[in-house]
Design an enzyme around this catalytic site. Structure first.
Site, short mmCIF file in Angstrom:
data_model
loop_
_atom_site.label_atom_id
_atom_site.label_comp_id
_atom_site.label_asym_id
_atom_site.label_seq_id
_atom_site.Cartn_x
_atom_site.Cartn_y
_atom_site.Cartn_z
N ASP A 18 0.81 -1.22 0.00
CA ASP A 18 0.00 0.00 0.00
C ASP A 18 0.84 1.27 0.00
O ASP A 18 0.61 2.18 -0.80
CB ASP A 18 -0.96 0.01 1.20
CG ASP A 18 -2.16 -0.90 0.94
OD1 ASP A 18 -2.37 -1.29 -0.22
OD2 ASP A 18 -2.88 -1.20 1.91
N ARG A 98 3.04 5.26 17.33
CA ARG A 98 2.53 6.25 16.38
C ARG A 98 2.94 7.68 16.73
O ARG A 98 3.38 8.42 15.85
CB ARG A 98 1.00 6.14 16.21
CG ARG A 98 0.54 4.81 15.58
CD ARG A 98 1.32 4.43 14.34
NE ARG A 98 0.86 3.23 13.67
CZ ARG A 98 1.45 2.03 13.73
NH1 ARG A 98 2.51 1.84 14.48
NH2 ARG A 98 1.00 1.01 13.04
N ASP A 127 -5.08 3.73 14.23
CA ASP A 127 -3.81 4.37 13.88
C ASP A 127 -4.01 5.68 13.11
O ASP A 127 -3.25 6.63 13.29
CB ASP A 127 -2.94 3.40 13.07
CG ASP A 127 -2.37 2.28 13.96
OD1 ASP A 127 -2.16 2.54 15.16
OD2 ASP A 127 -2.16 1.18 13.46
N SER A 178 -2.46 -8.84 9.27
CA SER A 178 -1.90 -7.49 9.32
C SER A 178 -1.09 -7.41 10.60
O SER A 178 -1.60 -7.62 11.70
CB SER A 178 -3.03 -6.46 9.31
OG SER A 178 -2.54 -5.22 9.75
N1 ARG Z 1 -5.55 -2.72 17.74
C1 ARG Z 1 -4.23 -2.26 18.02
C2 ARG Z 1 -4.24 -0.76 18.21
O1 ARG Z 1 -5.15 -0.12 17.82
C3 ARG Z 1 -3.24 -2.70 16.97
C4 ARG Z 1 -3.15 -1.91 15.73
C5 ARG Z 1 -2.19 -2.49 14.77
N2 ARG Z 1 -1.96 -1.61 13.65
C6 ARG Z 1 -1.71 -2.02 12.42
N3 ARG Z 1 -1.58 -1.10 11.51
N4 ARG Z 1 -1.66 -3.30 12.08
O2 ARG Z 1 -3.33 -0.22 18.78
#
Ligand code: ARG
Length: 400
Positions: A18, A98, A127, A178
């Protein structure tokens, strides 16, 4: 550097399909030249390859930032001081990284004169919130683009888009999951995990041994804290990044640290999440134990609900909120006496505290013992109970 007349966009680049497609898309759709940024918050692999790939696709610059130390010092340690767990289970792997990535993106945007930052988040996750809020908190003059939120491409369409433009597509058969990974742990979503009834298949896990296959003998480790910071493992002084990595590997090899949970996302969705966070969970458990030994009751009881607030704010993208500055200052103040050593025992998926000691221990053998060395004032207890219970007694005499 490229012609400064061209407008630049700083892209949070992962090396995946992506964000690779985004480099071409940002040019075609918005006429933007991409400065690709890869942030290493621990356990990143293939950074050099990804850097080269970004350039091959057409990025005008590709920067790798080693931010492991900074991540540990400025994000993980404050979270550990706060024993931060979202919904009592999730150590905030992605939620903590992040804001770090935002900091790096904004620094690079300012240094390269880019007026736009782009990230690869979709519309359904947390995110995107963390990126958008983080960037706006750090530099409100920057524009934010989230191509995956607007282009509505399916995986097939992305592959086709990539093929048409000669963008390298993943060679090996793609994982259905993912995954996001850094020093504080590993997150896994999607694929078969979208069925909450299905037990996570073994191929989900990469850093933990299945508990049933873990060694038949337990192992003990000792973690030493100095003012809330883990500084030594089995008596060896260690740099924080190394210490976290070592505890993580050891705990994981004994089958500890798998979390399978239903999680409430900020955007209103319930999602099934799997985490592998052996080191983080072990360190939080050990840290809490030293707090329980060294801090007075009122402070602990007041601190625990604030820990939850800290975790919620972090999860919800509020790392740079002034409330978080205040919470971090509070947590830091509480850590001054939090020094000592915890002995942890790992065995086939479990982690238990087997012992604790501290020069600042508030545990007083004379006060606690039921043996002959008892120094507690038994006489004072009668009057204490009398007055402590007085309001209840008055109430009971009046109440029908
Ligand atoms: N659910 C978790 C969170 O919101 C994990 C997120 C994982 N992010 C990703 N882009 N795969 O912090």
């Amino acid at each position: 550097m490229n012609d400064s007349a061209d407008k630049k966009v700083v892209l949070a680049y992962s090396g995946g399909l992506d964000t690779s497609v985004m480099i071409a898309w940002l040019k075609e759709k918005y006429g933007l030249d991409t400065v690709a940024v890869l942030v290493d918050a621990g356990r990143a692999s293939g950074l050099d390859e990804h850097q080269q790939k970004a350039l091959d696709i057409g990025a005008v610059e590709a920067v790798v930032v080693d931010a492991k130390e900074e991540f540990a010092r400025d994000f993980i340690l404050p979270a550990l001081a706060a024993n931060a767990l979202y919904e009592e289970k999730y150590v905030l792997v992605s939620a903590l990284s992040r804001p770090l990535i935002c900091k790096k993106l904004v620094e690079i945007a300012q240094a390269t004169g880019a007026s736009t930052i782009a990230h690869g988040c979709t519309a359904k996750g947390n995110d995107q919130v963390r990126f958008d809020l983080g960037i706006r908190s750090l530099d409100p003059s920057l524009e934010i683009l989230a191509p995956a939120r607007e282009w509505n491409m399916t995986r097939e369409q992305s592959l086709e888009y990539a093929a048409e433009r000669g963008i390298p597509i993943p060679l090996k058969k793609d994982s259905p999951y993912s995954i996001d990974e850094n020093l504080w742990g590993r997150t896994v979503e999607c694929g078969p995990l979208e069925d909450p009834w299905l037990e996570p298949p073994e191929d989900v896990f990469a850093v933990t041994t299945a508990p049933a296959l873990a060694p038949d003998e337990p192992v003990y480790i000792e973690i030493t804290f100095a003012s809330g910071v883990p500084v030594a493992l089995d008596g060896r002084q260690m740099a924080i990044v190394d210490l976290i990595n070592e505890v993580d590997q050891l705990a994981g090899s004994h089958g500890f640290g798998r979390v399978d949970m239903m999680e409430n996302r900020l955007v209103g969705i319930k999602s099934r999440e799997v985490y592998e966070t052996p080191g983080a969970l072990a360190l939080i458990q050990a840290h809490k134990e030293i707090e329980d030994m060294t801090l007075p009751r009122e402070l602990i009881h007041f601190k625990r609900p604030l820990e939850q607030k800290f975790a919620d704010m972090t999860y919800n993208g509020g790392w740079f909120d002034p409330l978080m500055d205040a919470l971090r200052a509070f947590m830091a103040e509480t850590q001054k006496q939090v020094s000592g050593t915890v002995r942890l025992k790992f065995f086939k998926g479990s982690c238990v505290v087997a012992g604790r000691k501290s020069p600042n221990s508030m545990y007083d053998f004379g006060l606690a013992t039921y043996g002959g060395e008892d120094a507690f004032s038994h006489d004072a207890a009668k009057g204490f109970c009398e007055l402590w219970g007085l309001p209840l007694e008055v109430w009971a005499r009046k109440a029908k």
